[in-house]
Design a protein around this motif. Structure first.
Motif, PDB file in Angstrom:
ATOM      1  N   VAL A  90     -25.006 -10.623  20.367  1.00 22.48           N
ATOM      2  CA  VAL A  90     -25.279 -11.998  19.919  1.00 22.48           C
ATOM      3  C   VAL A  90     -24.190 -12.447  18.953  1.00 22.48           C
ATOM      4  O   VAL A  90     -23.702 -13.581  19.032  1.00 22.48           O
ATOM      5  CB  VAL A  90     -26.685 -12.109  19.280  1.00 22.48           C
ATOM      6  CG1 VAL A  90     -26.878 -13.446  18.574  1.00 22.48           C
ATOM      7  CG2 VAL A  90     -27.763 -11.909  20.342  1.00 22.48           C
ATOM      8  N   TRP A  91     -23.809 -11.569  18.032  1.00 18.64           N
ATOM      9  CA  TRP A  91     -22.751 -11.919  17.087  1.00 18.64           C
ATOM     10  C   TRP A  91     -21.453 -12.239  17.837  1.00 18.64           C
ATOM     11  O   TRP A  91     -20.783 -13.223  17.548  1.00 18.64           O
ATOM     12  CB  TRP A  91     -22.522 -10.766  16.108  1.00 18.64           C
ATOM     13  CG  TRP A  91     -21.548 -11.071  15.022  1.00 18.64           C
ATOM     14  CD1 TRP A  91     -21.757 -11.833  13.910  1.00 18.64           C
ATOM     15  CD2 TRP A  91     -20.193 -10.610  14.930  1.00 18.64           C
ATOM     16  NE1 TRP A  91     -20.618 -11.874  13.128  1.00 18.64           N
ATOM     17  CE2 TRP A  91     -19.649 -11.128  13.738  1.00 18.64           C
ATOM     18  CE3 TRP A  91     -19.399  -9.795  15.736  1.00 18.64           C
ATOM     19  CZ2 TRP A  91     -18.342 -10.865  13.330  1.00 18.64           C
ATOM     20  CZ3 TRP A  91     -18.093  -9.536  15.338  1.00 18.64           C
ATOM     21  CH2 TRP A  91     -17.584 -10.073  14.134  1.00 18.64           C
ATOM     22  N   THR A  92     -21.145 -11.418  18.836  1.00 19.65           N
ATOM     23  CA  THR A  92     -19.912 -11.611  19.596  1.00 19.65           C
ATOM     24  C   THR A  92     -19.945 -12.898  20.416  1.00 19.65           C
ATOM     25  O   THR A  92     -19.020 -13.711  20.342  1.00 19.65           O
ATOM     26  CB  THR A  92     -19.671 -10.410  20.531  1.00 19.65           C
ATOM     27  OG1 THR A  92     -19.549  -9.222  19.728  1.00 19.65           O
ATOM     28  CG2 THR A  92     -18.418 -10.594  21.358  1.00 19.65           C
ATOM     29  N   THR A  93     -21.011 -13.101  21.190  1.00 20.82           N
ATOM     30  CA  THR A  93     -21.035 -14.225  22.128  1.00 20.82           C
ATOM     31  C   THR A  93     -21.409 -15.551  21.485  1.00 20.82           C
ATOM     32  O   THR A  93     -20.876 -16.589  21.864  1.00 20.82           O
ATOM     33  CB  THR A  93     -21.990 -13.940  23.302  1.00 20.82           C
ATOM     34  OG1 THR A  93     -23.301 -13.694  22.791  1.00 20.82           O
ATOM     35  CG2 THR A  93     -21.519 -12.754  24.112  1.00 20.82           C
ATOM     36  N   ASP A  94     -22.327 -15.523  20.530  1.00 18.06           N
ATOM     37  CA  ASP A  94     -22.800 -16.783  19.953  1.00 18.06           C
ATOM     38  C   ASP A  94     -22.064 -17.193  18.682  1.00 18.06           C
ATOM     39  O   ASP A  94     -21.991 -18.374  18.375  1.00 18.06           O
ATOM     40  CB  ASP A  94     -24.295 -16.701  19.635  1.00 18.06           C
ATOM     41  CG  ASP A  94     -25.151 -16.596  20.884  1.00 18.06           C
ATOM     42  OD1 ASP A  94     -24.596 -16.689  21.990  1.00 18.06           O
ATOM     43  OD2 ASP A  94     -26.373 -16.402  20.750  1.00 18.06           O
ATOM     44  N   HIS A  95     -21.535 -16.245  17.956  1.00 20.21           N
ATOM     45  CA  HIS A  95     -20.913 -16.566  16.672  1.00 20.21           C
ATOM     46  C   HIS A  95     -19.390 -16.376  16.693  1.00 20.21           C
ATOM     47  O   HIS A  95     -18.645 -17.304  16.393  1.00 20.21           O
ATOM     48  CB  HIS A  95     -21.558 -15.739  15.548  1.00 20.21           C
ATOM     49  CG  HIS A  95     -23.018 -16.006  15.421  1.00 20.21           C
ATOM     50  ND1 HIS A  95     -23.510 -17.107  14.760  1.00 20.21           N
ATOM     51  CD2 HIS A  95     -24.097 -15.352  15.907  1.00 20.21           C
ATOM     52  CE1 HIS A  95     -24.825 -17.110  14.827  1.00 20.21           C
ATOM     53  NE2 HIS A  95     -25.209 -16.055  15.519  1.00 20.21           N
ATOM     54  N   LEU A  96     -18.944 -15.181  17.042  1.00 26.07           N
ATOM     55  CA  LEU A  96     -17.504 -14.913  17.014  1.00 26.07           C
ATOM     56  C   LEU A  96     -16.766 -15.736  18.069  1.00 26.07           C
ATOM     57  O   LEU A  96     -15.690 -16.264  17.797  1.00 26.07           O
ATOM     58  CB  LEU A  96     -17.228 -13.421  17.201  1.00 26.07           C
ATOM     59  CG  LEU A  96     -15.775 -12.989  17.061  1.00 26.07           C
ATOM     60  CD1 LEU A  96     -15.239 -13.325  15.665  1.00 26.07           C
ATOM     61  CD2 LEU A  96     -15.631 -11.505  17.351  1.00 26.07           C
ATOM     62  N   THR A 144     -20.317  -3.255   9.582  1.00 20.06           N
ATOM     63  CA  THR A 144     -21.772  -3.277   9.403  1.00 20.06           C
ATOM     64  C   THR A 144     -22.482  -3.160  10.751  1.00 20.06           C
ATOM     65  O   THR A 144     -23.454  -2.407  10.897  1.00 20.06           O
ATOM     66  CB  THR A 144     -22.200  -4.567   8.674  1.00 20.06           C
ATOM     67  OG1 THR A 144     -21.552  -4.600   7.393  1.00 20.06           O
ATOM     68  CG2 THR A 144     -23.706  -4.633   8.486  1.00 20.06           C
ATOM     69  N   LEU A 145     -21.999  -3.909  11.738  1.00 13.93           N
ATOM     70  CA  LEU A 145     -22.595  -3.836  13.081  1.00 13.93           C
ATOM     71  C   LEU A 145     -22.390  -2.457  13.691  1.00 13.93           C
ATOM     72  O   LEU A 145     -23.310  -1.902  14.305  1.00 13.93           O
ATOM     73  CB  LEU A 145     -21.988  -4.918  13.977  1.00 13.93           C
ATOM     74  CG  LEU A 145     -22.433  -6.342  13.664  1.00 13.93           C
ATOM     75  CD1 LEU A 145     -21.473  -7.355  14.284  1.00 13.93           C
ATOM     76  CD2 LEU A 145     -23.857  -6.575  14.140  1.00 13.93           C
ATOM     77  N   LEU A 146     -21.201  -1.889  13.519  1.00 13.00           N
ATOM     78  CA  LEU A 146     -20.947  -0.551  14.055  1.00 13.00           C
ATOM     79  C   LEU A 146     -21.835   0.491  13.388  1.00 13.00           C
ATOM     80  O   LEU A 146     -22.382   1.369  14.056  1.00 13.00           O
ATOM     81  CB  LEU A 146     -19.472  -0.176  13.894  1.00 13.00           C
ATOM     82  CG  LEU A 146     -18.491  -0.885  14.810  1.00 13.00           C
ATOM     83  CD1 LEU A 146     -17.064  -0.449  14.483  1.00 13.00           C
ATOM     84  CD2 LEU A 146     -18.812  -0.621  16.277  1.00 13.00           C
ATOM     85  N   PRO A 156     -26.398  -9.550   8.665  1.00 15.64           N
ATOM     86  CA  PRO A 156     -27.682  -8.953   8.270  1.00 15.64           C
ATOM     87  C   PRO A 156     -28.893  -9.622   8.930  1.00 15.64           C
ATOM     88  O   PRO A 156     -29.845  -8.937   9.314  1.00 15.64           O
ATOM     89  CB  PRO A 156     -27.713  -9.146   6.747  1.00 15.64           C
ATOM     90  CG  PRO A 156     -26.273  -9.267   6.358  1.00 15.64           C
ATOM     91  CD  PRO A 156     -25.608  -9.972   7.499  1.00 15.64           C
ATOM     92  N   ALA A 157     -28.843 -10.929   9.099  1.00 17.90           N
ATOM     93  CA  ALA A 157     -29.955 -11.632   9.751  1.00 17.90           C
ATOM     94  C   ALA A 157     -30.070 -11.208  11.216  1.00 17.90           C
ATOM     95  O   ALA A 157     -31.182 -11.011  11.727  1.00 17.90           O
ATOM     96  CB  ALA A 157     -29.765 -13.144   9.648  1.00 17.90           C
ATOM     97  N   LEU A 158     -28.945 -11.059  11.883  1.00 11.11           N
ATOM     98  CA  LEU A 158     -28.979 -10.623  13.282  1.00 11.11           C
ATOM     99  C   LEU A 158     -29.522  -9.206  13.406  1.00 11.11           C
ATOM    100  O   LEU A 158     -30.299  -8.912  14.317  1.00 11.11           O
ATOM    101  CB  LEU A 158     -27.579 -10.709  13.900  1.00 11.11           C
ATOM    102  CG  LEU A 158     -27.033 -12.107  14.126  1.00 11.11           C
ATOM    103  CD1 LEU A 158     -25.577 -12.044  14.595  1.00 11.11           C
ATOM    104  CD2 LEU A 158     -27.880 -12.883  15.120  1.00 11.11           C
ATOM    105  N   LEU A 159     -29.120  -8.334  12.487  1.00  9.25           N
ATOM    106  CA  LEU A 159     -29.624  -6.957  12.518  1.00  9.25           C
ATOM    107  C   LEU A 159     -31.108  -6.880  12.186  1.00  9.25           C
ATOM    108  O   LEU A 159     -31.818  -6.004  12.685  1.00  9.25           O
ATOM    109  CB  LEU A 159     -28.807  -6.075  11.571  1.00  9.25           C
ATOM    110  CG  LEU A 159     -27.398  -5.740  12.073  1.00  9.25           C
ATOM    111  CD1 LEU A 159     -26.567  -5.104  10.969  1.00  9.25           C
ATOM    112  CD2 LEU A 159     -27.466  -4.835  13.306  1.00  9.25           C
ATOM    113  N   ALA A 160     -31.586  -7.801  11.377  1.00  5.24           N
ATOM    114  CA  ALA A 160     -33.015  -7.833  11.056  1.00  5.24           C
ATOM    115  C   ALA A 160     -33.831  -8.374  12.227  1.00  5.24           C
ATOM    116  O   ALA A 160     -34.986  -7.996  12.420  1.00  5.24           O
ATOM    117  CB  ALA A 160     -33.261  -8.694   9.818  1.00  5.24           C
TER     118      ALA A 160
END
Length: 191
Positions: free
Chosen positions: A91-97, A135-137, A77-81
């Motif tokens: 960002v979720w894929t490269t920096d977090h996942l 959620t991302l999709l 949710p923070a990334l989407l905001a």
């Protein structure tokens, strides 16, 4: 009269707990081993503090696993905001996942050992990850950037290639290339 403030000892305990988990995750990502002495040194706490928080290596391993999964879900949710949906996915894929996958590689053997000695793996970890991808999709479908019929489980399986990243190599660049490849298959229009 109470002011609602947090007891300083409890806040310090929480900070120590988090520092221990961070140090353990880094150790597992690098060497795949859990050394309470090395983790204590890296976390800046005494080894007794590590044992007070996590009486066994298995307890520490399971706590790291839970923390990593929880972070992956809670950051969405923070990334989407903060970002447009496509960038939030990337960002979720490269920096977090990608970071999680490297940690998980070190965790895999440790998790097998922990679960073999009676530790309980969180049964809902996979479902939580599917929920984060869903959620991302959903945000991207609403933005018109990805196809509506995509299944979150399929996308998550595609992201499984992140397990092959080498932390000693240019893993961010490789993660971005995988995210781009997957994105091109997901998007509504071909570039």
């Amino acid at each position: 009269m109470t002011t609602g403030s947090v007891n300083p000892r409890r806040a310090d305990t929480r900070r120590n707990h988090e520092r221990i988990l961070i140090a353990a995750a880094e150790s597992l990502a690098g060497s795949g081993e859990v050394s309470f002495n090395a983790i204590a040194k890296h976390a800046g706490v005494g080894v007794g503090t590590v044992y007070r928080h996590f009486p066994t290596p298995e307890a520490l391993i399971l706590a790291v696993y839970r923390r990593e999964v929880r972070h992956l879900v809670e950051v969405v949710p923070a990334l989407l905001a903060e970002h447009p949906p496509e960038q939030a996915f990337r960002v979720w894929t490269t920096d977090h996942l990608a970071h999680y996958m490297m940690t998980k590689r070190g965790l895999a053997t440790a998790l097998r050992s922990a679960s073999a000695t009676g530790g309980d793996l969180p049964a809902n970890a996979y479902e939580a990850m599917v929920g984060a991808v869903a959620t991302l999709l959903k945000a991207n479908v609403e933005a018109g950037t990805v196809r509506a019929e995509l299944e979150p489980e399929t996308v998550l399986r595609g992201l499984g290639g992140l397990l092959y990243l080498d932390s000693a190599d240019e893993w961010r660049k490789q993660a971005a290339a995988l995210a781009d490849l997957l994105w091109r298959g997901m998007c509504t229009h071909r570039d």
